[in-house]
Design a protein around this motif. Structure first.
Motif, mmCIF file in Angstrom:
data_model
loop_
_atom_site.group_PDB
_atom_site.id
_atom_site.type_symbol
_atom_site.label_atom_id
_atom_site.label_comp_id
_atom_site.label_asym_id
_atom_site.label_seq_id
_atom_site.Cartn_x
_atom_site.Cartn_y
_atom_site.Cartn_z
ATOM 1 N N ALA A 93 0.940 -0.992 0.073
ATOM 2 C CA ALA A 93 -0.219 0.006 0.001
ATOM 3 C C ALA A 93 0.971 1.149 0.125
ATOM 4 C CB ALA A 93 -0.926 -0.197 1.370
ATOM 5 N N TYR A 94 2.040 1.307 0.768
ATOM 6 C CA TYR A 94 2.915 2.535 0.888
ATOM 7 C C TYR A 94 3.464 2.520 -0.507
ATOM 8 C CZ TYR A 94 3.026 3.635 5.806
ATOM 9 O OH TYR A 94 2.821 4.007 7.071
ATOM 10 N N LEU A 95 3.847 1.644 -1.269
ATOM 11 C CA LEU A 95 4.736 1.783 -2.520
ATOM 12 C C LEU A 95 3.765 2.198 -3.495
ATOM 13 C CD1 LEU A 95 7.207 -1.144 -2.235
ATOM 14 C CD2 LEU A 95 7.578 1.618 -1.573
ATOM 15 N N GLU A 96 2.389 1.875 -3.461
ATOM 16 C CA GLU A 96 1.648 2.154 -4.343
ATOM 17 C C GLU A 96 1.132 3.738 -4.361
ATOM 18 O OE1 GLU A 96 -1.954 -0.288 -4.919
ATOM 19 O OE2 GLU A 96 -0.743 -2.192 -4.781
ATOM 20 N N ALA A 97 0.755 3.885 -3.111
ATOM 21 C CA ALA A 97 0.391 5.295 -2.530
ATOM 22 C C ALA A 97 1.526 6.375 -2.785
ATOM 23 C CB ALA A 97 -0.113 5.593 -1.335
ATOM 24 N N SER A 98 2.762 6.187 -2.735
ATOM 25 C CA SER A 98 3.839 7.139 -2.520
ATOM 26 C C SER A 98 4.027 8.078 -3.888
ATOM 27 C CB SER A 98 5.192 6.503 -2.008
ATOM 28 O OG SER A 98 6.154 7.299 -2.088
ATOM 29 N N ALA A 99 4.342 9.062 -3.462
ATOM 30 C CA ALA A 99 4.986 9.947 -4.715
ATOM 31 C C ALA A 99 6.177 9.091 -5.175
ATOM 32 C CB ALA A 99 5.381 11.269 -4.326
ATOM 33 N N PRO A 100 6.651 9.345 -6.377
ATOM 34 C CA PRO A 100 8.052 8.618 -6.871
ATOM 35 C C PRO A 100 9.137 8.761 -6.008
ATOM 36 C CG PRO A 100 6.823 10.017 -8.797
ATOM 37 C CD PRO A 100 6.071 10.382 -7.363
ATOM 38 N N ILE A 101 10.106 7.963 -5.987
ATOM 39 C CA ILE A 101 10.889 7.772 -5.009
ATOM 40 C C ILE A 101 12.159 8.268 -5.813
ATOM 41 C CG2 ILE A 101 12.500 6.374 -3.541
ATOM 42 C CD1 ILE A 101 9.751 6.247 -2.793
ATOM 43 N N THR A 102 12.737 9.388 -5.370
ATOM 44 C CA THR A 102 13.844 10.293 -6.245
ATOM 45 C C THR A 102 14.886 10.495 -5.235
ATOM 46 O OG1 THR A 102 13.201 12.472 -5.489
ATOM 47 C CG2 THR A 102 12.061 11.361 -7.560
ATOM 48 N N ALA A 103 16.050 11.030 -5.588
ATOM 49 C CA ALA A 103 17.205 11.511 -4.673
ATOM 50 C C ALA A 103 16.625 12.459 -3.868
ATOM 51 C CB ALA A 103 18.224 11.855 -5.773
ATOM 52 N N GLU A 104 15.877 13.272 -4.208
ATOM 53 C CA GLU A 104 15.365 14.476 -3.459
ATOM 54 C C GLU A 104 14.468 13.857 -2.498
ATOM 55 O OE1 GLU A 104 15.430 14.461 -6.605
ATOM 56 O OE2 GLU A 104 16.879 15.782 -7.041
ATOM 57 N N SER A 105 13.716 12.886 -2.578
ATOM 58 C CA SER A 105 12.760 12.341 -1.571
ATOM 59 C C SER A 105 13.539 11.601 -0.591
ATOM 60 C CB SER A 105 11.636 11.598 -2.360
ATOM 61 O OG SER A 105 12.116 10.471 -2.696
ATOM 62 N N GLN A 106 14.526 10.948 -0.912
ATOM 63 C CA GLN A 106 15.519 10.238 -0.066
ATOM 64 C C GLN A 106 16.327 10.970 1.021
ATOM 65 O OE1 GLN A 106 16.875 7.239 -2.702
ATOM 66 N NE2 GLN A 106 15.681 5.627 -1.397
ATOM 67 N N ALA A 107 15.771 12.239 1.335
ATOM 68 C CA ALA A 107 16.539 13.009 2.140
ATOM 69 C C ALA A 107 15.808 12.252 3.483
ATOM 70 C CB ALA A 107 16.094 14.467 2.236
ATOM 71 N N PHE A 108 16.494 12.696 4.748
ATOM 72 C CA PHE A 108 16.004 12.202 5.901
ATOM 73 C C PHE A 108 14.834 12.560 6.434
ATOM 74 C CE2 PHE A 108 15.617 12.801 10.494
ATOM 75 C CZ PHE A 108 16.002 11.409 11.077
ATOM 76 N N LYS A 109 14.010 11.877 6.598
ATOM 77 C CA LYS A 109 12.602 12.173 7.140
ATOM 78 C C LYS A 109 12.072 11.052 8.250
ATOM 79 C CE LYS A 109 7.743 13.361 6.355
ATOM 80 N NZ LYS A 109 6.614 13.251 5.271
ATOM 81 N N TYR A 110 11.742 11.517 9.350
ATOM 82 C CA TYR A 110 11.413 10.764 10.580
ATOM 83 C C TYR A 110 10.146 10.089 10.237
ATOM 84 C CZ TYR A 110 12.592 9.142 15.279
ATOM 85 O OH TYR A 110 13.044 8.267 16.403
#
Length: 419
Positions: free
Chosen positions: A222-239
């Motif tokens: 469900a997470y991987l369907e609903a998520s916005a595209p995974i990019t270098a920018e989105s892979q910044a630290f987020k708790y």
């Protein structure tokens, strides 16, 4: 120095330690035995007990604090010593503990201090009990990291697997429905809060509701369907909920279940039998944990000793080194910080900071949990500090810098000169 003189000084030092500890334990506002949970309180191992109306706040407040500068041996795998004799300035630490008991530093439930693998100081306040597992909140993430390290040690994963796509370990998923870039999520990035998953608040709230479709690996799908595209920018630290992804991999690769593996291959090894580990209400896998303060100390000792426990390598040295290192420096507020706390970094769910005292900085590594949980290690001083609390606003790291560091910095040399 003659033998008699040495003996007299040794006897004086030992006797002084006993004299100092006795009045503390028997003072009018100090308990003389470590507080234990009642039968009713023993059921409360979480902030909210599943399928019950019981809450952590249902635990009664201690009428008086328990402060011990010479903790008792409990045949639990923890060596003990005496504060002020083995190391540390007992007067400074006792003064701090009495201030905590008076409510001057927030809602502490326990404070334990160990030096060179010996527990030298043990205290309980408010809702703290020596035998009652305390909710760990986000400190549970460090336990998840340690479980993964244990799986590597036993050959269920390799260090190289940390850089493989996380989804490659989960064979119940449908990749055709993933958002773009899902394969960029590796185990390593998930343990650094860098999965890059970004879902709407509405979807996040929906995924918190238990559903057969979300059981097991369904929540990952469900997470991987609903998520916005995974990019270098989105892979910044987020708790966020990245530890759930890691637990999914553990469940997939270890023999039996993750729950059984955690007990048999980690907690049993550490001689931890009194604990709580909630089942995630959506996935059905292990979620947040509860540990006694002494159990927390064992996780700290395991990390301090590079993954070794009683001569057995439970977690690979390379893994524990990376886990406790500052691999990234997130732009995040320092939990429990202050003027003496700086240079915050993050490893595999372990935080790192520098604590400054008397113009010198000491590198620390810590497990941290909301409410005020800490397992804080200072390798340079061979020092461990464990704190449990139920105060979301805290300055615990600042307090350690201001009040605990002065009790141990240079103290070993001063003790040696007095013997």
């Amino acid at each position: 120095m003659g033998l008699n003189t040495q003996l007299k000084r040794l006897l004086f030092t030992t006797t002084l330690g006993a004299i100092v500890s006795l009045p503390i334990a028997n003072a009018g506002t100090i308990e003389n035995s470590a507080p234990k949970a009642t039968a009713a309180e023993a059921k409360i191992k979480h902030w909210r007990v599943p399928n019950s109306e019981l809450r952590f706040t249902d635990i009664s407040e201690l009428k008086s604090a328990y402060i011990d500068t010479s903790p008792s041996a409990h045949d639990d795998g923890i060596d003990v010593g005496q504060l002020g004799v083995d190391a540390g300035n007992d007067k400074l630490i006792v003064a701090l503990a009495k201030e905590i008991a008076a409510g001057q530093h927030g809602e502490f439930d326990s404070l334990l201090i160990a030096h060179k693998d010996k527990l030298l100081f043990e205290s309980y306040f408010s809702r703290g009990r020596i035998d009652l597992p305390h909710p760990q909140s986000s400190a549970s993430k460090v336990y998840v990291s340690t479980v993964l390290g244990r799986a590597i040690q036993l050959g269920h994963l390799t260090m190289a697997d940390l850089d493989k796509p996380l989804v490659s370990f989960l064979n119940e998923l449908d990749p055709s429905r993933f958002t773009k870039g899902a394969e960029k999520i590796t185990l390593r990035k998930a343990m650094m809060m860098r999965s890059g998953i970004r879902i709407s608040e509405e979807d996040a709230q929906g995924f918190e509701q238990s559903s057969p479709a979300l059981k097991g690996q369904g929540l990952v799908q469900a997470y991987l369907e609903a998520s916005a595209p995974i990019t270098a920018e989105s892979q910044a630290f987020k708790y966020q909920n990245d530890p759930m992804l890691v637990m999914q991999v553990i469940e997939a690769v270890v023999p039996g279940s993750a729950q059984a593996f955690i007990k048999q291959e980690l907690l049993d090894k550490l001689e931890i039998s009194n604990y709580g580990w909630k089942t995630h209400k959506v996935t059905g896998l292990p979620g947040s944990a509860s540990m006694t303060s002494r159990a927390m100390l064992k996780f700290g000792k395991l990390a301090m000793n590079n993954g070794k426990w009683n001569g057995e390598q439970l977690v690979p040295v390379d893994f524990i080194t990376q886990a406790t290192d500052r691999l990234i420096y997130p732009d995040a507020e320092i939990f429990g910080g202050g003027d003496a706390v700086s240079n915050q970094g993050y490893g595999y769910y372990w935080w790192g900071t520098d604590l400054t005292y008397n113009g010198k900085s000491y590198a620390t590594t810590s497990a941290q949990g909301g409410g005020g949980m800490y397992i804080l290690l200072i390798k340079e001083l061979d020092l461990m500090v464990v704190v449990t609390a139920h105060d979301r606003e805290n300055t615990t790291q600042q307090l350690i810098a201001e009040r605990i560091l002065p009790a141990f910095v240079g103290q070993a040399n001063r003790l040696a000169s007095n013997q």
